[in-house]
Design a protein around this motif. Structure first.
Motif, PDB file in Angstrom:
ATOM      1  N   THR A 185       0.825  -1.219   0.000  1.00 22.40           N
ATOM      2  CA  THR A 185       0.000   0.000   0.000  1.00 22.40           C
ATOM      3  C   THR A 185       0.857   1.266   0.000  1.00 22.40           C
ATOM      4  OG1 THR A 185      -0.250   0.164   2.417  1.00 22.40           O
ATOM      5  CG2 THR A 185      -1.847  -1.216   1.231  1.00 22.40           C
ATOM      6  N   LEU A 187       3.250   1.803  -1.936  1.00 19.27           N
ATOM      7  CA  LEU A 187       3.456   2.113  -3.355  1.00 19.27           C
ATOM      8  C   LEU A 187       2.299   2.975  -3.887  1.00 19.27           C
ATOM      9  CD1 LEU A 187       5.426   1.395  -5.699  1.00 19.27           C
ATOM     10  CD2 LEU A 187       3.827  -0.411  -6.324  1.00 19.27           C
ATOM     11  N   TYR A 205       0.493   5.146  -2.108  1.00 13.45           N
ATOM     12  CA  TYR A 205       0.691   6.520  -1.631  1.00 13.45           C
ATOM     13  C   TYR A 205       1.846   7.194  -2.368  1.00 13.45           C
ATOM     14  CZ  TYR A 205      -2.752   5.795   1.990  1.00 13.45           C
ATOM     15  OH  TYR A 205      -3.941   5.566   2.641  1.00 13.45           O
ATOM     16  N   ARG A 206       2.878   6.433  -2.681  1.00 13.40           N
ATOM     17  CA  ARG A 206       3.995   6.991  -3.454  1.00 13.40           C
ATOM     18  C   ARG A 206       3.506   7.462  -4.835  1.00 13.40           C
ATOM     19  NH1 ARG A 206       9.495   4.921  -1.964  1.00 13.40           N
ATOM     20  NH2 ARG A 206       9.257   4.241   0.182  1.00 13.40           N
ATOM     21  N   ALA A 252       9.117   8.785  -1.438  1.00  9.25           N
ATOM     22  CA  ALA A 252       8.790   8.437  -0.051  1.00  9.25           C
ATOM     23  C   ALA A 252       8.307   9.668   0.714  1.00  9.25           C
ATOM     24  CB  ALA A 252      10.016   7.834   0.635  1.00  9.25           C
ATOM     25  N   ALA A 261       4.944  10.772  -0.618  1.00  9.49           N
ATOM     26  CA  ALA A 261       3.901   9.853  -0.141  1.00  9.49           C
ATOM     27  C   ALA A 261       3.510  10.186   1.285  1.00  9.49           C
ATOM     28  CB  ALA A 261       4.418   8.415  -0.217  1.00  9.49           C
ATOM     29  N   SER A 262       4.512  10.377   2.129  1.00  6.72           N
ATOM     30  CA  SER A 262       4.261  10.640   3.536  1.00  6.72           C
ATOM     31  C   SER A 262       3.440  11.930   3.698  1.00  6.72           C
ATOM     32  CB  SER A 262       5.601  10.729   4.259  1.00  6.72           C
ATOM     33  OG  SER A 262       5.430  11.112   5.580  1.00  6.72           O
ATOM     34  N   ALA A 302      -0.159  11.373   2.416  1.00 13.03           N
ATOM     35  CA  ALA A 302      -0.815  10.362   3.264  1.00 13.03           C
ATOM     36  C   ALA A 302      -1.426  10.979   4.521  1.00 13.03           C
ATOM     37  CB  ALA A 302       0.191   9.277   3.651  1.00 13.03           C
ATOM     38  N   ARG A 304      -6.611   9.548   1.945  1.00 14.52           N
ATOM     39  CA  ARG A 304      -6.764   8.223   2.568  1.00 14.52           C
ATOM     40  C   ARG A 304      -8.142   7.647   2.258  1.00 14.52           C
ATOM     41  NH1 ARG A 304      -2.218   7.544   5.339  1.00 14.52           N
ATOM     42  NH2 ARG A 304      -2.874   5.426   5.778  1.00 14.52           N
ATOM     43  N   ILE A 345      -2.876  -0.843   8.184  1.00 11.41           N
ATOM     44  CA  ILE A 345      -3.643  -1.995   7.691  1.00 11.41           C
ATOM     45  C   ILE A 345      -4.384  -2.671   8.857  1.00 11.41           C
ATOM     46  CG2 ILE A 345      -3.587  -4.139   6.354  1.00 11.41           C
ATOM     47  CD1 ILE A 345      -2.659  -1.598   4.824  1.00 11.41           C
ATOM     48  N   ARG A 359      10.087  11.376   8.430  1.00 12.84           N
ATOM     49  CA  ARG A 359       8.963  10.583   7.913  1.00 12.84           C
ATOM     50  C   ARG A 359       8.299   9.779   9.039  1.00 12.84           C
ATOM     51  NH1 ARG A 359       8.364   6.287   3.766  1.00 12.84           N
ATOM     52  NH2 ARG A 359      10.565   5.799   3.746  1.00 12.84           N
ATOM     53  N   ASP A 361       4.420  10.342   9.946  1.00 10.59           N
ATOM     54  CA  ASP A 361       3.504   9.197   9.829  1.00 10.59           C
ATOM     55  C   ASP A 361       2.884   8.828  11.186  1.00 10.59           C
ATOM     56  OD1 ASP A 361       4.199   9.136   7.168  1.00 10.59           O
ATOM     57  OD2 ASP A 361       5.507   7.386   7.316  1.00 10.59           O
TER      58      ASP A 361
END
Ligand code: DC
Length: 201
Positions: A31, A33, A35-36, A72, A75-76, A79, A85, A112, A160, A164
């Motif tokens: 998952t 990937l 968000y990236r 990365a 994505a962070s 996200a 989301r 998850i 990150r 996160d």
């Protein structure tokens, strides 16, 4: 059967998830990937991240640039946006409920076990010390022939981790019923052996 694997960057969850899926004949969904791909699509197009998430296509997941640190960080950042989301949630749940191979699914990410599949049959929280994770990431980047500045990798990973973990929606946290696997002193084979044992019991 659904296996949920969460944890911070470079703790070994991707390798573990892939190996578990292969050993069990399950389908695997990375998952991070997704968000990236959203982060890079938003940067490339200039669209708001939620629009990029809603317009995501399978070919967006093939980008050669998705494995790097720019992706990365992007994505962070995307996200942390609740609408991003929300846009990605149903796809992940549908994959878990109906994996293409029909046998089972392994998903790895940050939320998850807590948000995407709180009913997962097995939840693993894979972690390792920041120092060990930096060491691994530096090695990985060097193996890819990239020039690496260790202090930069350290600063980026710390930033990150904090982003996160501290965001308001679906932060990185172990589910109450997750089994914690600290890989600081384990190699990939040892981590796999321990996780596989948990699957079988
Ligand atoms: O697992 P990764 O390093 O490829 O993930 C990249 C970023 O995507 C990570 O820093 C946070 C975000 N992410 C998330 O918020 N939720 C997930 N389920 C997976 C990734």
């Amino acid at each position: 059967m659904i296996i949920a694997i969460d944890g911070p960057a470079a703790a070994g969850k991707g390798t573990l998830a892939r190996r578990l899926a292969e050993a069990l004949g399950f389908d695997y969904l990375d998952t991070g990937l997704i968000y990236r791909a959203v982060g890079m699509k938003a940067e490339r197009t200039g669209w708001p991240p939620e629009a990029a998430a809603l317009a995501l296509t399978p070919s967006d997941l093939d980008g050669a640039d998705l494995r790097g640190d720019e992706a990365a960080q992007a994505a962070s950042k995307v996200a942390a946006i609740p609408e991003v989301r929300a846009a990605l949630l149903e796809f992940q749940r549908a994959f878990a409920a109906n994996p293409p191979g029909g046998k089972g699914a392994v998903l790895d990410g940050r939320d998850i076990g807590t948000v995407v599949c709180p009913q997962a049959d097995l939840k693993l929280f894979v972690t390792a010390s920041l120092e060990k994770r930096v060491e691994r990431r530096v090695k990985e980047l060097q193996q890819r022939g990239l020039e690496v500045i260790q202090t930069e990798v350290f600063a980026q990973m710390k930033e990150r981790d904090e982003r996160d973990s501290q965001r308001a929606v679906a932060p990185l946290v172990a589910a109450n019923d997750a089994r914690v696997l600290d890989t600081s002193d384990l190699d990939a084979d040892q981590a796999f052996a321990l996780a596989f044992e948990l699957v079988r019991t």
